[in-house]
Design a protein around this motif. Structure first.
Motif, PDB file in Angstrom:
ATOM      1  N   GLY A 156       3.486 -22.866  -3.944  1.00 22.08           N
ATOM      2  CA  GLY A 156       1.949 -21.522  -4.410  1.00 22.08           C
ATOM      3  C   GLY A 156       2.393 -21.979  -5.693  1.00 22.08           C
ATOM      4  N   LEU A 157       3.355 -20.446  -5.970  1.00 24.77           N
ATOM      5  CA  LEU A 157       3.780 -19.857  -7.414  1.00 24.77           C
ATOM      6  C   LEU A 157       2.758 -20.928  -8.458  1.00 24.77           C
ATOM      7  CD1 LEU A 157       6.042 -17.067  -5.979  1.00 24.77           C
ATOM      8  CD2 LEU A 157       3.689 -16.968  -5.808  1.00 24.77           C
ATOM      9  N   ASN A 158       4.033 -22.123  -7.996  1.00 22.79           N
ATOM     10  CA  ASN A 158       3.478 -23.258  -9.215  1.00 22.79           C
ATOM     11  C   ASN A 158       2.970 -23.356  -9.694  1.00 22.79           C
ATOM     12  OD1 ASN A 158       6.574 -22.799  -9.259  1.00 22.79           O
ATOM     13  ND2 ASN A 158       6.384 -24.744  -8.918  1.00 22.79           N
ATOM     14  N   GLY A 159       1.262 -23.485  -8.431  1.00 26.68           N
ATOM     15  CA  GLY A 159       0.491 -24.095  -8.815  1.00 26.68           C
ATOM     16  C   GLY A 159       0.012 -23.076  -9.424  1.00 26.68           C
ATOM     17  N   VAL A 160      -0.085 -21.391  -8.755  1.00 31.02           N
ATOM     18  CA  VAL A 160      -1.046 -20.831  -9.560  1.00 31.02           C
ATOM     19  C   VAL A 160      -0.319 -20.177 -10.757  1.00 31.02           C
ATOM     20  CG1 VAL A 160       0.599 -18.632  -8.354  1.00 31.02           C
ATOM     21  CG2 VAL A 160      -2.333 -18.503  -9.026  1.00 31.02           C
ATOM     22  N   THR A 161       0.291 -20.823 -11.064  1.00 29.92           N
ATOM     23  CA  THR A 161       1.028 -19.845 -12.407  1.00 29.92           C
ATOM     24  C   THR A 161      -0.157 -21.244 -13.558  1.00 29.92           C
ATOM     25  OG1 THR A 161       3.572 -19.431 -11.736  1.00 29.92           O
ATOM     26  CG2 THR A 161       2.912 -19.982 -14.033  1.00 29.92           C
ATOM     27  N   LYS A 162       0.078 -22.465 -13.304  1.00 26.72           N
ATOM     28  CA  LYS A 162      -0.712 -23.340 -14.091  1.00 26.72           C
ATOM     29  C   LYS A 162      -2.032 -22.808 -13.890  1.00 26.72           C
ATOM     30  CE  LYS A 162       2.542 -26.974 -14.023  1.00 26.72           C
ATOM     31  NZ  LYS A 162       2.508 -27.317 -15.502  1.00 26.72           N
ATOM     32  N   SER A 163      -2.732 -21.649 -12.940  1.00 25.11           N
ATOM     33  CA  SER A 163      -3.691 -22.210 -12.552  1.00 25.11           C
ATOM     34  C   SER A 163      -4.237 -20.669 -13.864  1.00 25.11           C
ATOM     35  CB  SER A 163      -4.371 -21.603 -11.022  1.00 25.11           C
ATOM     36  OG  SER A 163      -5.647 -21.533 -11.093  1.00 25.11           O
ATOM     37  N   LEU A 164      -3.511 -19.381 -13.173  1.00 22.94           N
ATOM     38  CA  LEU A 164      -4.537 -18.452 -14.493  1.00 22.94           C
ATOM     39  C   LEU A 164      -4.221 -18.276 -15.679  1.00 22.94           C
ATOM     40  CD1 LEU A 164      -2.637 -15.494 -11.889  1.00 22.94           C
ATOM     41  CD2 LEU A 164      -4.958 -16.205 -11.944  1.00 22.94           C
ATOM     42  N   ALA A 165      -2.261 -19.268 -15.781  1.00 22.73           N
ATOM     43  CA  ALA A 165      -2.418 -19.443 -17.175  1.00 22.73           C
ATOM     44  C   ALA A 165      -3.972 -20.373 -17.960  1.00 22.73           C
ATOM     45  CB  ALA A 165      -1.123 -20.222 -17.190  1.00 22.73           C
ATOM     46  N   ILE A 166      -4.754 -21.153 -17.538  1.00 24.42           N
ATOM     47  CA  ILE A 166      -5.427 -21.659 -17.756  1.00 24.42           C
ATOM     48  C   ILE A 166      -6.798 -20.279 -17.565  1.00 24.42           C
ATOM     49  CG2 ILE A 166      -7.444 -23.404 -17.505  1.00 24.42           C
ATOM     50  CD1 ILE A 166      -4.867 -23.880 -19.358  1.00 24.42           C
ATOM     51  N   GLU A 167      -6.765 -19.727 -16.105  1.00 22.37           N
ATOM     52  CA  GLU A 167      -8.228 -18.364 -16.209  1.00 22.37           C
ATOM     53  C   GLU A 167      -7.944 -17.815 -17.668  1.00 22.37           C
ATOM     54  OE1 GLU A 167      -9.743 -15.879 -12.835  1.00 22.37           O
ATOM     55  OE2 GLU A 167      -8.499 -17.233 -12.423  1.00 22.37           O
ATOM     56  N   TYR A 168      -6.682 -17.697 -17.523  1.00 24.19           N
ATOM     57  CA  TYR A 168      -6.943 -16.071 -19.057  1.00 24.19           C
ATOM     58  C   TYR A 168      -6.013 -16.348 -20.190  1.00 24.19           C
ATOM     59  CZ  TYR A 168      -8.362 -13.366 -14.402  1.00 24.19           C
ATOM     60  OH  TYR A 168      -8.881 -12.605 -13.474  1.00 24.19           O
ATOM     61  N   ALA A 169      -6.224 -17.800 -20.705  1.00 22.90           N
ATOM     62  CA  ALA A 169      -5.656 -17.843 -21.673  1.00 22.90           C
ATOM     63  C   ALA A 169      -6.691 -17.689 -22.876  1.00 22.90           C
ATOM     64  CB  ALA A 169      -5.402 -19.237 -22.230  1.00 22.90           C
ATOM     65  N   THR A 170      -7.508 -17.732 -22.929  1.00 26.71           N
ATOM     66  CA  THR A 170      -8.584 -16.409 -24.000  1.00 26.71           C
ATOM     67  C   THR A 170      -8.356 -15.447 -23.827  1.00 26.71           C
ATOM     68  OG1 THR A 170     -10.838 -16.752 -22.537  1.00 26.71           O
ATOM     69  CG2 THR A 170      -9.962 -18.523 -24.274  1.00 26.71           C
ATOM     70  N   ARG A 171      -8.183 -14.568 -22.981  1.00 27.38           N
ATOM     71  CA  ARG A 171      -7.970 -13.430 -22.907  1.00 27.38           C
ATOM     72  C   ARG A 171      -6.119 -12.840 -23.032  1.00 27.38           C
ATOM     73  NH1 ARG A 171     -11.997 -11.143 -18.655  1.00 27.38           N
ATOM     74  NH2 ARG A 171     -12.323  -9.125 -20.153  1.00 27.38           N
ATOM     75  N   GLY A 172      -5.284 -13.411 -23.571  1.00 33.28           N
ATOM     76  CA  GLY A 172      -4.440 -12.708 -24.210  1.00 33.28           C
ATOM     77  C   GLY A 172      -3.440 -12.761 -23.392  1.00 33.28           C
ATOM     78  N   VAL A 173      -3.763 -13.241 -22.088  1.00 34.45           N
ATOM     79  CA  VAL A 173      -2.712 -13.265 -20.524  1.00 34.45           C
ATOM     80  C   VAL A 173      -1.908 -14.696 -20.632  1.00 34.45           C
ATOM     81  CG1 VAL A 173      -1.939 -12.647 -18.011  1.00 34.45           C
ATOM     82  CG2 VAL A 173      -3.799 -11.135 -19.455  1.00 34.45           C
TER      83      VAL A 173
END
Length: 239
Positions: A156-173
């Motif tokens: 689950g952590l591996n999956g959410v790592t990718k999900s959050l990386a995309i969700e916040y990519a334009t906000r510098g996170v």
């Protein structure tokens, strides 16, 4: 503390890897909030020790609130808190499930939600970096290791790592993970008969320094996000 100094929060900071990460981030010049169920001991004025059980509702807000009060910002979170319970799947108890899911998943959610909220609140100068500590067992099941709850939660952590990386990519996170083989820590201080070493194609266990190098690389790699970096002596490549 100067507002320009970067600040890291390390969970599981009393453990072998967590404690080493505190020292590593101090070495980079960061102020650090070190949190664990018992407050990590430190005489360093640049380290804020906070006792917190990351499985409890409100723990994330409390840790982040204490960090902002002391240091004024949060730039990095390393989710180092984690538990491993090895049993045949049908022998896991409800208590085992609650423990492993509580620390590995609920703990991640509790702290990371509060940290990302703090990071994106600093519009214009905000952003930050989240690093999740995962396990190569997710992708490389091993007949010698009964760790289904680890695969369930760390997957689950591996999956959410990718999900959050995309969700916040334009906000510098940025959000990345370090996926570990067997690391020599107080949990595995020795390797009688070389069993653990033999599980890695390179023929040795990992050392804490191997983990630190991977985390610090990701910390200093601004074009890298959504990465699952394997620190596993080749386990994920095959046997």
């Amino acid at each position: 503390m100067g507002s320009g100094q970067k600040v890291a929060i390390i969970t599981g900071a009393s453990g072998g890897i967590g404690g080493a990460l505190v020292a590593a981030y101090r070495g980079l010049g960061y102020a650090v909030t070190a949190t664990d169920r018992a407050a990590p001991v430190s005489g360093d004025s640049g380290v804020l020790s906070v006792a917190a059980d990351v499985t409890e509702a409100g723990a994330g807000d409390r840790v982040v609130g204490a960090t902002l009060e002391r240091f004024g910002r949060v730039d990095t979170l390393v989710n180092g808190a984690g538990v491993f319970v090895s049993k045949p799947f049908v022998e896991y108890t409800d208590e085992d499930f609650e423990l492993v899911v509580g620390v590995n998943v609920r703990g991640f959610f509790e702290v990371t939600r509060s940290v990302i909220a703090a990071m994106i609140s600093r519009e214009g100068e905000g952003g930050g970096h989240v690093v999740n500590i995962s396990s190569t067992l997710v992708e490389n099941a091993d007949a010698a290791v009964s760790g289904a709850l680890t695969s369930l939660t760390k997957g689950g952590l591996n999956g959410v790592t990718k999900s959050l990386a995309i969700e916040y990519a334009t906000r510098g996170v940025r959000v990345n993970a370090v996926s570990l083989g067997v690391i020599r820590t107080p949990m595995h201080p020795t390797d009688p008969g070389g069993f653990q070493a033999a599980r890695h194609p390179v023929g040795r266990m990992g050392e804490v320094d191997d983990v630190l190098r991977a985390v610090l690389y990701l910390e200093q790699a601004p074009f890298v996000t959504g990465e699952i970096s394997h620190v596993d002596g080749g386990q994920s490549a095959g046997h």
